[in-house]
Scaffold this active site. Structure first.
Site, PDB file in Angstrom:
ATOM      1  N   LYS A 177      10.669  -7.668   2.484  1.00 18.16           N
ATOM      2  CA  LYS A 177      10.448  -7.216   1.102  1.00 18.16           C
ATOM      3  C   LYS A 177       9.558  -5.972   1.120  1.00 18.16           C
ATOM      4  O   LYS A 177       8.346  -6.056   1.310  1.00 18.16           O
ATOM      5  CB  LYS A 177       9.760  -8.291   0.255  1.00 18.16           C
ATOM      6  CG  LYS A 177       9.752  -7.874  -1.212  1.00 18.16           C
ATOM      7  CD  LYS A 177       8.630  -8.480  -2.019  1.00 18.16           C
ATOM      8  CE  LYS A 177       7.416  -7.616  -2.136  1.00 18.16           C
ATOM      9  NZ  LYS A 177       7.574  -6.306  -2.787  1.00 18.16           N
ATOM     10  N   GLU A 252      -3.099  -8.639   6.977  1.00 18.39           N
ATOM     11  CA  GLU A 252      -3.840  -7.390   7.225  1.00 18.39           C
ATOM     12  C   GLU A 252      -4.207  -6.838   5.859  1.00 18.39           C
ATOM     13  O   GLU A 252      -3.346  -6.364   5.122  1.00 18.39           O
ATOM     14  CB  GLU A 252      -2.970  -6.370   7.976  1.00 18.39           C
ATOM     15  CG  GLU A 252      -2.544  -6.787   9.361  1.00 18.39           C
ATOM     16  CD  GLU A 252      -3.688  -6.850  10.342  1.00 18.39           C
ATOM     17  OE1 GLU A 252      -4.772  -6.289  10.058  1.00 18.39           O
ATOM     18  OE2 GLU A 252      -3.505  -7.477  11.393  1.00 18.39           O
ATOM     19  N   CYS A 286      -5.779   2.111   4.710  1.00 21.72           N
ATOM     20  CA  CYS A 286      -6.655   0.939   4.829  1.00 21.72           C
ATOM     21  C   CYS A 286      -7.875   1.276   5.667  1.00 21.72           C
ATOM     22  O   CYS A 286      -8.924   0.666   5.514  1.00 21.72           O
ATOM     23  CB  CYS A 286      -5.889  -0.221   5.437  1.00 21.72           C
ATOM     24  SG  CYS A 286      -5.053   0.230   6.951  1.00 21.72           S
ATOM     25  N   GLU A 387     -13.097  -1.913  -2.620  1.00 23.07           N
ATOM     26  CA  GLU A 387     -12.081  -0.962  -2.155  1.00 23.07           C
ATOM     27  C   GLU A 387     -11.514  -0.203  -3.359  1.00 23.07           C
ATOM     28  O   GLU A 387     -10.973  -0.806  -4.285  1.00 23.07           O
ATOM     29  CB  GLU A 387     -10.945  -1.703  -1.435  1.00 23.07           C
ATOM     30  CG  GLU A 387      -9.992  -0.746  -0.757  1.00 23.07           C
ATOM     31  CD  GLU A 387      -8.845  -1.440  -0.036  1.00 23.07           C
ATOM     32  OE1 GLU A 387      -8.251  -2.363  -0.601  1.00 23.07           O
ATOM     33  OE2 GLU A 387      -8.539  -1.036   1.103  1.00 23.07           O
TER      34      GLU A 387
HETATM   35  P1  NAD Z   1      -0.573  -5.172  -2.672  1.00 23.26           P
HETATM   36  O1  NAD Z   1      -1.393  -6.311  -2.205  1.00 23.26           O
HETATM   37  O2  NAD Z   1      -0.556  -4.866  -4.108  1.00 23.26           O
HETATM   38  O3  NAD Z   1       0.954  -5.368  -2.247  1.00 23.26           O
HETATM   39  C1  NAD Z   1       1.345  -5.561  -0.897  1.00 23.26           C
HETATM   40  C2  NAD Z   1       2.701  -6.242  -0.881  1.00 23.26           C
HETATM   41  O4  NAD Z   1       2.549  -7.591  -1.339  1.00 23.26           O
HETATM   42  C3  NAD Z   1       3.732  -5.604  -1.806  1.00 23.26           C
HETATM   43  O5  NAD Z   1       5.007  -5.625  -1.215  1.00 23.26           O
HETATM   44  C4  NAD Z   1       3.671  -6.510  -3.026  1.00 23.26           C
HETATM   45  O6  NAD Z   1       4.857  -6.478  -3.798  1.00 23.26           O
HETATM   46  C5  NAD Z   1       3.462  -7.861  -2.374  1.00 23.26           C
HETATM   47  N1  NAD Z   1       2.882  -8.905  -3.240  1.00 23.26           N
HETATM   48  C6  NAD Z   1       2.060  -8.731  -4.295  1.00 23.26           C
HETATM   49  N2  NAD Z   1       1.727  -9.930  -4.819  1.00 23.26           N
HETATM   50  C7  NAD Z   1       2.346 -10.879  -4.082  1.00 23.26           C
HETATM   51  C8  NAD Z   1       2.390 -12.300  -4.118  1.00 23.26           C
HETATM   52  N3  NAD Z   1       1.716 -12.988  -5.027  1.00 23.26           N
HETATM   53  N4  NAD Z   1       3.128 -12.943  -3.196  1.00 23.26           N
HETATM   54  C9  NAD Z   1       3.792 -12.260  -2.251  1.00 23.26           C
HETATM   55  N5  NAD Z   1       3.804 -10.928  -2.169  1.00 23.26           N
HETATM   56  C10 NAD Z   1       3.076 -10.224  -3.073  1.00 23.26           C
HETATM   57  O7  NAD Z   1      -1.069  -3.909  -1.815  1.00 23.26           O
HETATM   58  P2  NAD Z   1      -0.596  -2.410  -1.917  1.00 23.26           P
HETATM   59  O8  NAD Z   1      -1.180  -1.800  -3.154  1.00 23.26           O
HETATM   60  O9  NAD Z   1       0.870  -2.300  -1.699  1.00 23.26           O
HETATM   61  O10 NAD Z   1      -1.302  -1.787  -0.625  1.00 23.26           O
HETATM   62  C11 NAD Z   1      -2.642  -1.392  -0.605  1.00 23.26           C
HETATM   63  C12 NAD Z   1      -3.502  -2.463   0.043  1.00 23.26           C
HETATM   64  O11 NAD Z   1      -3.021  -2.726   1.354  1.00 23.26           O
HETATM   65  C13 NAD Z   1      -4.937  -2.007   0.227  1.00 23.26           C
HETATM   66  O12 NAD Z   1      -5.810  -3.063  -0.065  1.00 23.26           O
HETATM   67  C14 NAD Z   1      -5.013  -1.640   1.693  1.00 23.26           C
HETATM   68  O13 NAD Z   1      -6.300  -1.704   2.265  1.00 23.26           O
HETATM   69  C15 NAD Z   1      -4.100  -2.662   2.278  1.00 23.26           C
HETATM   70  N6  NAD Z   1      -3.640  -2.240   3.597  1.00 23.26           N
HETATM   71  C16 NAD Z   1      -4.147  -2.888   4.695  1.00 23.26           C
HETATM   72  C17 NAD Z   1      -3.766  -2.495   5.967  1.00 23.26           C
HETATM   73  C18 NAD Z   1      -4.298  -3.202   7.187  1.00 23.26           C
HETATM   74  O14 NAD Z   1      -3.685  -3.087   8.234  1.00 23.26           O
HETATM   75  N7  NAD Z   1      -5.406  -3.935   7.111  1.00 23.26           N
HETATM   76  C19 NAD Z   1      -2.846  -1.456   6.122  1.00 23.26           C
HETATM   77  C20 NAD Z   1      -2.352  -0.822   4.981  1.00 23.26           C
HETATM   78  C21 NAD Z   1      -2.751  -1.234   3.720  1.00 23.26           C
END
Ligand code: NAD
Length: 496
Positions: A177, A252, A286, A387
């Protein structure tokens, strides 16, 4: 830019199909608002069909020899390399990154595919002596089944590769997804996997939102492993939702990464590292440096260098050659970033530069925010704890090395950290004491290599790592095998 807009589909069991509901959503460019594509707005029915396809494909795929699975990843890596420029341009349009960074994102996928392809000829287990005569002991890695892959928009080609390449080489099948802000890149990723020869049902893509598609995947009883990169809030929700089936959940999550600058640091180098880490990808990495912990003796000088460099940066669409900073991903991100500027000012931090939505010269069509630097930030302020995920960084003055480490560690996250110093003893102490999964010495907080583990301590994750050999632990189970060739009953641990 003149572009061709297309309607896209899910990919389930080797077929391109619409969502069962027939509903769609649009992907648009954060730089200009142009329409990139129309995608199926899927739901639980679509996820269920994809899981069924992946479950059935698993029975054959797990038995394909691992080197042959690796061969497909080699072909995939070569295709990604062939289409690198096209993918980078699409990324710049759909997600906003400047082209060189988009190329770097694609390059990570190439590197990861080749690295994991090689795993097809390793996937090492262990052999070990037995405590009994005429007995052979070994441990082997076993695939687990259908992997639910849920990815964010900020590394839309790299992160899927970090998950899907190891999942496949280990013999699992995948339901993927992609983030709703970058579906075109998720789609293209899967098209290239298909072109590389991944059999029907082995990789499936279901587009749609987290609450509908992601949540169903997380709760589906036939998906034993979920790998999610996203925000801390999503990680907590996913962990809870996965609990009923005791799934393996690999998380992550967010970061609030600090760069420590000591009084003996090479200040121009530190300034370059901070600007790159704080404002690269518009601060939406991130590993972005959203805190800079500075020895008070060099605080004033570093501050001037940073402000001058930030004010020189040119905002614009990522595909224009002279752009330093592209847009942020969407309107709600823009609003969130600006709300933290207001919070910082209310908390008493000093806004040195930026702090506003950028307008004029066509920037009004997109979501652009000026690189923002706060000074006189106290470690416990919200702008130093939460963040923001935008081009905002907070300068925190400290008295000495111990104070710097205490401030750097004084947060719930633990992804990346860095220290600028010319003192080898203090560098080594920092390498030991900074509570992060990644530490850089005399470099910024960003820029990982695929053959090392990647991930965070504390609330950035739940103890797993992506990349390197460590990733294999997410996508396999260990099985211990005992072969007794003595021809008689031998009882381990029982006195005879
Ligand atoms: P997000 O948490 O909003 O979404 C991430 C993914 O999860 C998306 O595909 C979203 O549709 C899905 N999602 C959302 N709610 C869900 C649920 N209840 N159940 C299942 N899936 C769900 O994050 P984002 O805005 O896409 O990305 C930014 C975040 O990602 C930041 O917090 C960043 O730090 C983090 N990030 C972490 C790393 C790492 O390796 N630690 C790397 C990149 C980004």
């Amino acid at each position: 830019m003149a572009v061709e807009t297309k309607t896209f589909q899910n990919f389930i069991g080797g077929e391109w199909v619409d969502a069962v509901s027939g509903e769609t959503f649009e992907s648009t460019s954060p730089a200009t608002g142009e329409l990139i594509g129309i995608f199926p707005k899927s739901g639980a029915d679509d996820v269920d069909r994809a899981v069924e396809a992946a479950t059935s494909a698993y029975e054959d795929w797990r038995l394909v020899p691992a080197p042959a699975r690796g061969e497909i990843l080699y072909r995939f890596g070569a295709l990604v390399r062939e289409y690198k420029d096209e993918l980078a341009l699409l990324m710049s349009r759909e997600m906003g990154k400047v082209l060189p960074e988009a190329g770097g994102d694609v390059q990570e996928a190439i590197d990861m595919s080749f690295y994991m392809a090689g795993e097809g000829r390793r996937l090492f287990g262990q052999t070990t002596p037995s405590e009994l005569p005429d007995k052979f002991n070994m441990s082997v890695r076993m695939p687990i089944g259908v992997i639910g892959v849920i990815t964010p928009w900020n590394f839309p080609i790299a992160i899927p590769s970090w998950k899907i390449a190891p999942a496949l080489v280990c013999g699992n099948t995948v339901v993927f997804k992609p983030a709703t802000d970058t579906p075109a890149l998720g789609e293209r990723f899967v098209e290239l996997l298909v072109e590389a020869g991944v059999p029907a049902g082995v990789v499936n893509v279901v587009h749609g939102g987290g609450a509908a598609v992601g949540d169903r995947l997380v709760r589906h009883p036939d998906v034993p492993v979920i790998t999610l990169t996203g925000s801390r809030e999503t990680g907590v929700a996913v962990l809870k939702a996965a609990a009923d089936h005791l799934k393996h959940v690999h998380l992550e999550l967010g970061g609030k990464n600090a760069i420590v600058v000591l009084d003996d640091a090479e200040l121009d180098l530190a300034a370059d590292g901070i600007i790159w880490s704080a404002f690269g990808t518009s601060g939406q990495r991130c590993t972005a440096a959203s805190r800079v912990v500075v020895h008070e003796r060099v605080y004033g000088e570093l501050q001037s260098k940073l402000v001058a460099a930030a004010e020189r940066m040119r905002l614009g669409p990522g595909w224009e050659a002279d752009t330093d900073i592209g847009p942020v991903i969407n309107r709600s991100a823009l609003e969130k970033i600006h709300s933290y500027t207001e919070i910082g000012q209310e908390e008493g931090a000093k806004l040195l530069t930026g702090g506003e939505v950028a307008t004029g010269n066509g920037l009004d069509q997109g979501f652009f925010y000026r690189p923002t630097i706060f000074a006189d930030v106290e470690p416990e302020m919200r702008i130093a704890q939460e963040e923001i995920f935008g081009p905002t960084t907070a300068l925190i003055p400290v008295k000495d090395f111990d104070d710097a480490i205490r401030v750097a560690n004084g947060i719930r996250f633990g992804l990346s950290s860095s220290i600028f110093t010319r003192d080898v003893n203090r560098a080594f102490r920092a390498m030991r004491d900074l509570q992060t999964g990644i530490t850089y010495v005399n470099a910024g907080t960003i820029g990982a290599e695929v053959h090392l583990p990647f991930g965070g301590m504390k609330e950035t994750g739940n103890g797993h790592r992506e990349a390197g050999q460590a990733a294999l632990d997410v996508f396999t189970e260990w099985k211990s095998i005992y072969v007794d060739y003595s021809g008689k009953l031998q009882k381990a641990q029982i006195d005879t």
